[in-house]
Design an enzyme around this catalytic site. Sequence first.
Site, short mmCIF file in Angstrom:
data_model
loop_
_atom_site.label_atom_id
_atom_site.label_comp_id
_atom_site.label_asym_id
_atom_site.label_seq_id
_atom_site.Cartn_x
_atom_site.Cartn_y
_atom_site.Cartn_z
N ASP A 401 0.84 -1.19 0.00
CA ASP A 401 0.00 0.00 0.00
C ASP A 401 0.88 1.25 0.00
O ASP A 401 1.87 1.32 0.74
CB ASP A 401 -0.89 -0.03 1.25
CG ASP A 401 -1.90 1.09 1.26
OD1 ASP A 401 -2.71 1.15 0.32
OD2 ASP A 401 -1.89 1.88 2.22
N GLU A 430 1.59 0.39 -5.04
CA GLU A 430 1.16 1.70 -5.52
C GLU A 430 2.37 2.62 -5.54
O GLU A 430 2.87 3.01 -4.49
CB GLU A 430 0.09 2.27 -4.60
CG GLU A 430 -1.20 1.46 -4.57
CD GLU A 430 -2.20 2.03 -3.59
OE1 GLU A 430 -3.33 2.33 -4.01
OE2 GLU A 430 -1.86 2.17 -2.40
#
Length: 691
Positions: A401, A430
Amino acid sequence: MKIAYIDDFNCITLEAEFIDNPNKSFRSIQLVSNKYIHTLNLFDVIEINQTYYYKFNTDRPIDISDKFFIHWGQSKIPVMIGKVTQTKAFELKFDASNHEYGAIVNKDTTTFTVWSPVAKVVKLNINQQVHTMEKLPDGAHRITLYGNYHLQSYHYDAYINHRWIQVNDPYSKGLTLNSKESVVIDFNKTFLEGFSETIQPDTMQQDAIIYEVHVRDMTMHPNSGVSADKKGKLLGLIEPGTKTHSGETTGFDYITSLGVTHIELLPINDFARVDDIDFEQAYNWGYDPEYFQTIDGSYSTRPADAAYRIKELKQVIKSFHEKGIGVILDVVFNHVYHMPSSVFEKLVPGYYFRYHDDGRVSNGTGVGNDTKTERIMMRKFFIDTIQYFIREFKIDGFRFDLMGTIDIETMQQIKHLVLQDNPNAFLLGEGWDLATALPRELKTTHDNAYLVPEIHFFNDYFRDTLKGNNFNLKDRGYFNGGGKFYERMFNLFIGDKNGLPLNQTVNYVEVHDNHTLFDRINYTSNKSLEDKNKIHQLATVFTILSLGTPFIHAGQEFYRTKHGHGNTYNLSDFINRIDWNRRIKYQQDIERIKRAIDIRNSHGIFRMKNPELVKQRILPIELEHPLIGILLFDIKSEMILLFNPTPLHHIVNLPRLGAFKVILSNVQNEMSVKHFYDLSPFEYVVLKKKL
């Protein structure tokens, strides 16, 4: 109130009111502990918003774990831990990365190790007995007790900043209900029959198709067919034989029938805001991490049994492995739920988190704090966490994340560890460039992807081209905008000039974040439901067949909706759960998506990662704007892909002679065509000719 801080091993800062003649006033000031008296010399005065900070050098280095006071006239001012923990000197002096932390059970002993250089004393509190731990020169505290303490709860009492604090073990492998205390785990007693013999799928990275699943979402719907006691639980995710009221498969049997190679589980480690017992009273995706190595109790059928939580996760992995499907864990290493109350901040104030030069806590994540992954002991913790999951649970990959806030060196070390254990493991994250207090060149972002070639990145350029800017609800892309961005589409398909290298791009048009594709199309189109669904399938099939790694959000294949809501991380089960009634309604459309997945799995041309070969074997077809035509030369077949984002019929002249068979379309059934193809409004078609 006056207060003082240790800002370096030879620097004390006193926060006080304005003093007219500080050199004279501080002539007799001293730094005092039970062991030492330090002479202080004023060297600077700083004023910020009418608060004055007086900085002093000490005559010799400070023992930062000692209990200090400033003696100044009649005043006795407590000295707290300040910026010293953020210094390079602290980092070098207290590198304790050679220890194994947590509660380690051996045959007849249990060893507890925790790191806190700033603690004067740390005591282990277990079984209503208190044991003073030995403090090592590198800041670690350790004690070995005779006996096997499996399933015994414990915590540490640490004397830091002039007071005793109670804190759990950052390396907790088990927790009591709602994380009140740590629990000792003997992994010899978490044995699951058949797990050690389970073989991890050997799916190569280039062949991966990822299906993103939230454990709770998959089973909470009344028509999920999952047993009442397993709804929302890990075991509900793998319950076999579940069906809707009308007999269609759900849950595990449904997922394993799709043809995907991996499931990616949203965070399953301990997170805040959901009660372990009354879990239905609140909802959360899991991006509020508190303890990183413990399974969240709300996902367990027996949350009070810390060892059973571990067995449940092993059962999930075993079940998917037996079906040839890998398991990827979503890990949230970029922040903690609440920095002041986190075990990290309690044990070593200021060390584990990033700060700007002006002293503000870095908040690139947008949730109040950024972990300082580049710190030796923070990096060690996260690498140890990864190692724990791959060795104890045979995890097949990790999704990071907000990976752009994690430093490259940490990601390189994680990559090395994971791929050394399993060369086929899949790492993705990400790579957004967020405003964290880390130099841009050190961030694991798209621009620096070349430094971590085995790590994959979510491709927002791909996503936004297909459906419009993610953060502008009314923006449109190629499929819901009548052909907008037409000029990008062929290169997007072959992974060229799309912002990421072909072998690192994760192609997606929908994910748990933001609006589902179905809801987005509703916002940007006034067409009939039938046409909206065709547009949805155009985008989904393009995502599946494009070169790179396809990523599918659970339920996307039957037009998942969150009833128009975007950020649903803490909304209700009603909004977030998978609606299995839609699975019944759209069975035919699901079969088309399964067929697209099968086509990708069956034809190597869709999984190529060599850019030079791609350009030789995949060619654009010149068609009327804004249609997209693609010609592919597989080993034993030729294929033509056509995409029509318009409400008009188009007659397409085929660029190759011979009969082509329709093997996939959202309009036509299986048939043969020659010379031309009548492309219907909002149709996609895959034509195949055997060589």
